[in-house]
Design a protein around this motif. Structure first.
Motif, PDB file in Angstrom:
ATOM      1  N   THR A 267      14.928  -0.110   7.398  1.00 16.74           N
ATOM      2  CA  THR A 267      16.229  -0.905   6.448  1.00 16.74           C
ATOM      3  C   THR A 267      15.187  -1.927   5.949  1.00 16.74           C
ATOM      4  N   PHE A 268      15.715  -2.210   5.479  1.00 19.85           N
ATOM      5  CA  PHE A 268      14.289  -2.940   4.411  1.00 19.85           C
ATOM      6  C   PHE A 268      15.544  -4.313   3.440  1.00 19.85           C
ATOM      7  N   THR A 269      15.802  -5.157   3.796  1.00 17.12           N
ATOM      8  CA  THR A 269      17.117  -5.770   2.292  1.00 17.12           C
ATOM      9  C   THR A 269      17.223  -7.193   2.280  1.00 17.12           C
ATOM     10  N   ASN A 270      16.946  -7.099   1.157  1.00 13.58           N
ATOM     11  CA  ASN A 270      16.332  -8.749   0.178  1.00 13.58           C
ATOM     12  C   ASN A 270      15.323  -9.355   0.367  1.00 13.58           C
ATOM     13  N   CYS A 271      14.632  -8.013   0.475  1.00 10.13           N
ATOM     14  CA  CYS A 271      12.663  -8.905   1.108  1.00 10.13           C
ATOM     15  C   CYS A 271      11.770  -8.821  -0.279  1.00 10.13           C
ATOM     16  N   ILE A 272      11.162  -9.175   0.171  1.00 10.17           N
ATOM     17  CA  ILE A 272       9.534  -9.329  -0.886  1.00 10.17           C
ATOM     18  C   ILE A 272       8.365  -8.895  -0.615  1.00 10.17           C
ATOM     19  N   PHE A 273       7.834  -8.050  -1.011  1.00 10.73           N
ATOM     20  CA  PHE A 273       6.722  -7.218  -0.715  1.00 10.73           C
ATOM     21  C   PHE A 273       5.540  -7.559  -2.148  1.00 10.73           C
ATOM     22  N   TRP A 274       4.396  -8.514  -1.817  1.00 11.40           N
ATOM     23  CA  TRP A 274       3.959  -8.995  -3.019  1.00 11.40           C
ATOM     24  C   TRP A 274       2.982 -10.095  -2.825  1.00 11.40           C
ATOM     25  N   GLY A 275       1.709  -9.247  -2.267  1.00  7.91           N
ATOM     26  CA  GLY A 275       0.546  -9.839  -2.495  1.00  7.91           C
ATOM     27  C   GLY A 275      -0.125 -10.679  -3.683  1.00  7.91           C
ATOM     28  N   ALA A 276      -0.369 -11.916  -3.880  1.00  4.58           N
ATOM     29  CA  ALA A 276      -1.171 -12.508  -5.219  1.00  4.58           C
ATOM     30  C   ALA A 276      -3.117 -11.837  -5.086  1.00  4.58           C
ATOM     31  N   GLY A 277      -3.565 -11.866  -6.192  1.00  3.69           N
ATOM     32  CA  GLY A 277      -4.294 -12.636  -6.370  1.00  3.69           C
ATOM     33  C   GLY A 277      -5.431 -10.776  -6.686  1.00  3.69           C
ATOM     34  N   GLY A 278      -4.365  -9.819  -7.052  1.00  2.00           N
ATOM     35  CA  GLY A 278      -4.886  -9.066  -7.220  1.00  2.00           C
ATOM     36  C   GLY A 278      -5.584  -7.671  -6.114  1.00  2.00           C
TER      37      GLY A 278
ATOM     38  N   VAL B  36      13.166   5.524   0.171  1.00  2.00           N
ATOM     39  CA  VAL B  36      14.139   5.233  -0.593  1.00  2.00           C
ATOM     40  C   VAL B  36      14.943   3.718  -1.197  1.00  2.00           C
ATOM     41  N   PHE B  37      14.916   3.727  -2.204  1.00  2.00           N
ATOM     42  CA  PHE B  37      15.094   2.184  -3.038  1.00  2.00           C
ATOM     43  C   PHE B  37      16.346   1.998  -3.499  1.00  2.00           C
ATOM     44  N   THR B  38      17.273   1.605  -3.093  1.00  2.00           N
ATOM     45  CA  THR B  38      18.834   1.043  -3.626  1.00  2.00           C
ATOM     46  C   THR B  38      19.066  -0.255  -3.961  1.00  2.00           C
ATOM     47  N   GLY B  39      19.722  -0.080  -4.516  1.00  2.00           N
ATOM     48  CA  GLY B  39      20.144  -2.082  -5.499  1.00  2.00           C
ATOM     49  C   GLY B  39      19.651  -2.032  -6.475  1.00  2.00           C
ATOM     50  N   ASN B  40      19.522  -3.625  -6.178  1.00  2.00           N
ATOM     51  CA  ASN B  40      18.016  -4.355  -7.586  1.00  2.00           C
ATOM     52  C   ASN B  40      17.011  -3.893  -6.558  1.00  2.00           C
ATOM     53  N   LYS B  41      16.189  -3.016  -7.692  1.00  2.00           N
ATOM     54  CA  LYS B  41      14.734  -2.781  -7.633  1.00  2.00           C
ATOM     55  C   LYS B  41      14.335  -3.424  -8.698  1.00  2.00           C
ATOM     56  N   VAL B  42      13.348  -4.663  -8.413  1.00  2.00           N
ATOM     57  CA  VAL B  42      12.404  -5.045  -9.083  1.00  2.00           C
ATOM     58  C   VAL B  42      10.788  -4.730  -8.878  1.00  2.00           C
ATOM     59  N   LYS B  43      11.117  -4.396  -9.987  1.00  2.00           N
ATOM     60  CA  LYS B  43       9.087  -3.560  -9.471  1.00  2.00           C
ATOM     61  C   LYS B  43       7.937  -4.368  -9.758  1.00  2.00           C
ATOM     62  N   ASN B  44       6.502  -4.654  -9.765  1.00  2.00           N
ATOM     63  CA  ASN B  44       5.939  -4.933 -10.670  1.00  2.00           C
ATOM     64  C   ASN B  44       6.285  -6.349 -11.211  1.00  2.00           C
ATOM     65  N   LEU B  45       6.519  -7.466 -10.748  1.00  2.00           N
ATOM     66  CA  LEU B  45       7.253  -8.863 -11.212  1.00  2.00           C
ATOM     67  C   LEU B  45       7.069 -10.260 -10.140  1.00  2.00           C
ATOM     68  N   ASP B  46       5.893 -11.108 -10.663  1.00  2.00           N
ATOM     69  CA  ASP B  46       5.269 -11.795 -10.238  1.00  2.00           C
ATOM     70  C   ASP B  46       6.987 -12.998  -9.040  1.00  2.00           C
ATOM     71  N   PRO B  47       7.165 -12.888  -8.391  1.00  2.00           N
ATOM     72  CA  PRO B  47       8.113 -13.827  -7.463  1.00  2.00           C
ATOM     73  C   PRO B  47       7.921 -14.581  -7.989  1.00  2.00           C
TER      74      PRO B  47
ATOM     75  N   ALA C  89       7.750  14.657  11.744  1.00  2.00           N
ATOM     76  CA  ALA C  89       9.325  12.955  12.073  1.00  2.00           C
ATOM     77  C   ALA C  89       9.328  13.023  11.916  1.00  2.00           C
ATOM     78  N   SER C  90      10.698  12.494  12.487  1.00  2.00           N
ATOM     79  CA  SER C  90      11.899  11.514  11.684  1.00  2.00           C
ATOM     80  C   SER C  90      11.504  10.095  10.903  1.00  2.00           C
ATOM     81  N   PHE C  91      11.055  10.070   9.875  1.00  3.91           N
ATOM     82  CA  PHE C  91      11.171   9.344   9.569  1.00  3.91           C
ATOM     83  C   PHE C  91      12.411   8.020   8.502  1.00  3.91           C
ATOM     84  N   ASN C  92      12.371   7.685   8.056  1.00  6.72           N
ATOM     85  CA  ASN C  92      13.602   6.616   7.032  1.00  6.72           C
ATOM     86  C   ASN C  92      13.087   6.054   7.151  1.00  6.72           C
ATOM     87  N   ALA C  93      12.409   4.995   5.162  1.00  9.08           N
ATOM     88  CA  ALA C  93      12.296   4.250   5.465  1.00  9.08           C
ATOM     89  C   ALA C  93      13.811   3.772   4.074  1.00  9.08           C
ATOM     90  N   THR C  94      14.592   2.495   3.925  1.00  6.01           N
ATOM     91  CA  THR C  94      14.783   2.472   2.759  1.00  6.01           C
ATOM     92  C   THR C  94      14.531   1.218   2.710  1.00  6.01           C
TER      93      THR C  94
END
Length: 113
Positions: free
Chosen positions: A1-12, A48-59, A26-31
């Motif tokens: 489970t990843f909570t309140n995270c940012i996954f963003w790489g600049a530069g393209g 599984v993406f829950t809560g605020n899902k901010v997709k493709n916006l530069d942080p 295999a047993s596998f859960n990624a939230t």
């Protein structure tokens, strides 16, 4: 489970910052709960993406200079980052600088003060 995270790489150089590879059977859960992330096309099928899902916006991180190997992941002081106030309250009441997270926390490891 990843909570309140940012996954963003600049530069393209990386178009999909969240990639999941599940082995058959295999047993596998990624939230991902309240997350800002970059993905070219579709969300990973096994996530599984829950809560605020901010997709493709530069942080709007403060300062990133890959050539000089300098990375400051604070949110810009005078910017309206899409990561502001998008988190959920967790058991972590302070950020990595020791600043208190008041009200709705920001995404990422630093709270904009």
């Amino acid at each position: 489970t990843f909570t309140n995270c940012i996954f963003w790489g600049a530069g393209g150089s990386v178009e999909n910052e969240v990639v999941l590879n599940k082995k058959p059977g295999a047993s596998f859960n990624a939230t991902f709960n309240n997350t800002l992330y970059k993905v070219k096309d579709n969300d990973p099928a096994d996530g599984v993406f829950t809560g605020n899902k901010v997709k493709n916006l530069d942080p709007l991180f403060d300062s990133i200079d890959v050539a000089k190997n300098f990375f400051d992941f604070h949110l810009q002081k005078n910017a309206a980052s899409p990561a502001l106030d998008k988190g959920v309250v967790t058991g972590f009441s302070v950020d990595l600088d020791g600043e208190t997270r008041l009200g709705v926390p920001d995404l990422g490891c630093y709270e904009k003060q």
